[in-house]
Design a protein around this motif. Structure first.
Motif, PDB file in Angstrom:
ATOM      1  N   ASP A 142       0.860  -1.178   0.000  1.00 15.02           N
ATOM      2  CA  ASP A 142       0.000   0.000   0.000  1.00 15.02           C
ATOM      3  C   ASP A 142       0.898   1.230   0.000  1.00 15.02           C
ATOM      4  O   ASP A 142       2.122   1.127   0.147  1.00 15.02           O
ATOM      5  N   PHE A 143       0.316   2.406  -0.150  1.00 17.93           N
ATOM      6  CA  PHE A 143       1.028   3.670   0.016  1.00 17.93           C
ATOM      7  C   PHE A 143       0.351   4.486   1.111  1.00 17.93           C
ATOM      8  O   PHE A 143      -0.885   4.509   1.201  1.00 17.93           O
ATOM      9  N   LYS A 144       1.145   5.154   1.916  1.00 16.88           N
ATOM     10  CA  LYS A 144       0.643   6.133   2.874  1.00 16.88           C
ATOM     11  C   LYS A 144       1.007   7.521   2.351  1.00 16.88           C
ATOM     12  O   LYS A 144       2.176   7.784   2.064  1.00 16.88           O
ATOM     13  N   PHE A 145       0.006   8.402   2.222  1.00 14.81           N
ATOM     14  CA  PHE A 145       0.230   9.741   1.699  1.00 14.81           C
ATOM     15  C   PHE A 145       0.100  10.774   2.819  1.00 14.81           C
ATOM     16  O   PHE A 145      -0.846  10.739   3.609  1.00 14.81           O
ATOM     17  N   GLN A 204      -5.307   0.964  -4.972  1.00 17.04           N
ATOM     18  CA  GLN A 204      -5.812  -0.399  -5.130  1.00 17.04           C
ATOM     19  C   GLN A 204      -4.652  -1.365  -4.943  1.00 17.04           C
ATOM     20  O   GLN A 204      -3.704  -1.376  -5.723  1.00 17.04           O
ATOM     21  N   LYS A 205      -4.739  -2.180  -3.896  1.00 15.02           N
ATOM     22  CA  LYS A 205      -3.665  -3.118  -3.578  1.00 15.02           C
ATOM     23  C   LYS A 205      -3.868  -4.428  -4.330  1.00 15.02           C
ATOM     24  O   LYS A 205      -4.991  -4.860  -4.554  1.00 15.02           O
ATOM     25  N   ASN A 206      -2.760  -5.031  -4.713  1.00 16.45           N
ATOM     26  CA  ASN A 206      -2.775  -6.326  -5.388  1.00 16.45           C
ATOM     27  C   ASN A 206      -1.803  -7.278  -4.686  1.00 16.45           C
ATOM     28  O   ASN A 206      -0.908  -6.840  -3.957  1.00 16.45           O
ATOM     29  N   ILE A 207      -1.992  -8.554  -4.886  1.00  9.02           N
ATOM     30  CA  ILE A 207      -1.127  -9.558  -4.275  1.00  9.02           C
ATOM     31  C   ILE A 207       0.149  -9.712  -5.094  1.00  9.02           C
ATOM     32  O   ILE A 207       0.103  -9.888  -6.313  1.00  9.02           O
ATOM     33  N   PHE A 249       8.075  -8.640  -5.810  1.00  9.76           N
ATOM     34  CA  PHE A 249       7.293  -8.144  -6.947  1.00  9.76           C
ATOM     35  C   PHE A 249       5.987  -7.582  -6.399  1.00  9.76           C
ATOM     36  O   PHE A 249       5.204  -8.314  -5.774  1.00  9.76           O
ATOM     37  N   ALA A 250       5.753  -6.293  -6.633  1.00  6.37           N
ATOM     38  CA  ALA A 250       4.565  -5.635  -6.085  1.00  6.37           C
ATOM     39  C   ALA A 250       3.858  -4.851  -7.180  1.00  6.37           C
ATOM     40  O   ALA A 250       4.481  -4.391  -8.144  1.00  6.37           O
ATOM     41  N   ASN A 251       2.554  -4.662  -6.999  1.00  5.71           N
ATOM     42  CA  ASN A 251       1.756  -3.953  -7.989  1.00  5.71           C
ATOM     43  C   ASN A 251       0.656  -3.173  -7.282  1.00  5.71           C
ATOM     44  O   ASN A 251      -0.109  -3.742  -6.494  1.00  5.71           O
ATOM     45  N   ARG A 252       0.598  -1.868  -7.545  1.00  5.76           N
ATOM     46  CA  ARG A 252      -0.433  -0.999  -6.977  1.00  5.76           C
ATOM     47  C   ARG A 252      -1.012  -0.110  -8.076  1.00  5.76           C
ATOM     48  O   ARG A 252      -0.289   0.309  -8.985  1.00  5.76           O
ATOM     49  N   ASN A 253      -2.299   0.186  -7.973  1.00  2.35           N
ATOM     50  CA  ASN A 253      -2.952   1.112  -8.898  1.00  2.35           C
ATOM     51  C   ASN A 253      -3.383   2.354  -8.130  1.00  2.35           C
ATOM     52  O   ASN A 253      -4.039   2.251  -7.082  1.00  2.35           O
ATOM     53  N   LEU A 254      -3.008   3.522  -8.642  1.00  2.00           N
ATOM     54  CA  LEU A 254      -3.348   4.792  -8.001  1.00  2.00           C
ATOM     55  C   LEU A 254      -4.394   5.517  -8.834  1.00  2.00           C
ATOM     56  O   LEU A 254      -4.269   5.618 -10.056  1.00  2.00           O
ATOM     57  N   THR A 255      -5.410   6.027  -8.141  1.00  2.00           N
ATOM     58  CA  THR A 255      -6.433   6.851  -8.783  1.00  2.00           C
ATOM     59  C   THR A 255      -6.425   8.223  -8.129  1.00  2.00           C
ATOM     60  O   THR A 255      -6.526   8.339  -6.898  1.00  2.00           O
ATOM     61  N   PHE A 256      -6.302   9.267  -8.940  1.00  2.00           N
ATOM     62  CA  PHE A 256      -6.294  10.650  -8.461  1.00  2.00           C
ATOM     63  C   PHE A 256      -7.701  11.227  -8.686  1.00  2.00           C
ATOM     64  O   PHE A 256      -8.054  11.623  -9.806  1.00  2.00           O
ATOM     65  N   PRO A 257      -8.536  11.253  -7.627  1.00  2.00           N
ATOM     66  CA  PRO A 257      -9.957  11.593  -7.802  1.00  2.00           C
ATOM     67  C   PRO A 257     -10.212  13.037  -8.196  1.00  2.00           C
ATOM     68  O   PRO A 257     -11.272  13.363  -8.714  1.00  2.00           O
ATOM     69  N   THR A 307       9.615  -3.853  -8.855  1.00  2.00           N
ATOM     70  CA  THR A 307      10.436  -5.023  -8.554  1.00  2.00           C
ATOM     71  C   THR A 307      11.566  -4.560  -7.648  1.00  2.00           C
ATOM     72  O   THR A 307      12.405  -3.756  -8.055  1.00  2.00           O
ATOM     73  N   TYR A 308      11.563  -5.041  -6.412  1.00  2.00           N
ATOM     74  CA  TYR A 308      12.531  -4.597  -5.413  1.00  2.00           C
ATOM     75  C   TYR A 308      13.555  -5.690  -5.121  1.00  2.00           C
ATOM     76  O   TYR A 308      13.194  -6.864  -4.974  1.00  2.00           O
ATOM     77  N   VAL A 309      14.811  -5.296  -4.998  1.00  2.00           N
ATOM     78  CA  VAL A 309      15.805  -6.125  -4.317  1.00  2.00           C
ATOM     79  C   VAL A 309      15.757  -5.700  -2.857  1.00  2.00           C
ATOM     80  O   VAL A 309      16.131  -4.584  -2.509  1.00  2.00           O
ATOM     81  N   HIS A 310      15.260  -6.596  -2.025  1.00  2.00           N
ATOM     82  CA  HIS A 310      14.916  -6.266  -0.637  1.00  2.00           C
ATOM     83  C   HIS A 310      15.885  -6.964   0.310  1.00  2.00           C
ATOM     84  O   HIS A 310      16.081  -8.186   0.219  1.00  2.00           O
ATOM     85  N   ILE A 311      16.517  -6.197   1.226  1.00  2.00           N
ATOM     86  CA  ILE A 311      17.547  -6.754   2.113  1.00  2.00           C
ATOM     87  C   ILE A 311      17.232  -6.384   3.559  1.00  2.00           C
ATOM     88  O   ILE A 311      17.578  -5.290   4.022  1.00  2.00           O
TER      89      ILE A 311
END
Length: 230
Positions: free
Chosen positions: A50-53, A66-69, A95-103, A116-120
């Motif tokens: 998710d994103f926190k704004f 919109q969060k995805n698995i 591997f992550a995927n999010r959709n942002l809608t600007f209302p 796609t993150y290299v996460h350590i």
């Protein structure tokens, strides 16, 4: 009355399962596994990012996420400190995927953010005393990631359909799980919260951009469900 009977049956069932799993003495699998100074393994898992704004001025409508698995895969290296503490290094790929809608924008208000993150992560694991073939634990620490999908250096911004993110992110993580000692390996399902500490948004070139002009900070928060095999 039916509800009371159902609750009573569930309570009796829980007591029976608890007695079987934790109280009754069983043959201990992998008796000397935790005595190793170093141990190795790998993990597979899923994530929901998710994103926190944070906004400069409170908007009439927030940016919708919109969060995805997504998928996590990686390696595990564990350094035993004592019977209760371990230091863990868990490099992997996320591997992550999010959709942002600007209302507030009538047209062209959807952005798909594939990352796609290299996460350590560098984590401290605290475990309870082993009970038969089970051992609950909690884990926490810090991590960093490099976003291979970052378009930070792209001169185009949202006016050209490009939602830009920074390359590097720093997080703190906290979670819990349980070690299950099976016949040939240790299996550890866990759940973990991941929280970014820095701003990941690359603002648009125009200060008054309808997409990013009112955003003070954008940071990832997510949940990992990992299945670890050692």
């Amino acid at each position: 009355m039916k509800r009371i009977i159902i609750i009573f049956i569930l309570f009796i069932s829980f007591q029976h399962v608890n007695a079987q799993l934790f109280s009754k003495e069983k043959i201990r699998n992998l008796e000397n596994f935790d005595k190793q100074r170093l141990s190795w393994g790998y993990y597979l898992g899923f994530n929901s990012y998710d994103f926190k704004f944070d906004y400069k001025e409170h908007p009439s409508n927030d940016v919708l996420v919109q969060k995805n698995i997504g998928l996590n895969i990686g390696l595990v290296g564990s350094l035993r400190i004592n019977d209760y503490f371990d230091i863990r290094l868990e490099p992997g790929v996320v591997f992550a995927n999010r959709n942002l809608t600007f209302p507030g924008i009538a047209e062209d208000n959807l952005r798909e953010v594939k990352s796609t993150y290299v996460h350590i992560p560098l984590l401290l694991k605290f475990s309870t005393k082993r009970i038969n073939n089970f051992k609950p634990f909690i884990v926490g620490g810090v991590s960093t990631s490099f976003n291979l999908s970052s378009n930070q250096d792209n001169p185009d911004d949202n006016s050209a359909g490009e939602f830009r993110m920074m390359k590097n992110t720093y997080y703190y993580e906290v979670g819990f799980g349980i070690d299950l000692y099976l016949l040939f390996f240790k299996f550890s399902p866990s759940i973990r919260g991941v929280f970014a500490m820095n701003d990941e948004l690359k603002p648009d070139n125009a200060l008054n951009s309808p997409y990013t002009g009112n955003i003070e900070k954008m940071s990832t928060r997510g949940v990992f469900i990992n299945l670890t095999f050692q």
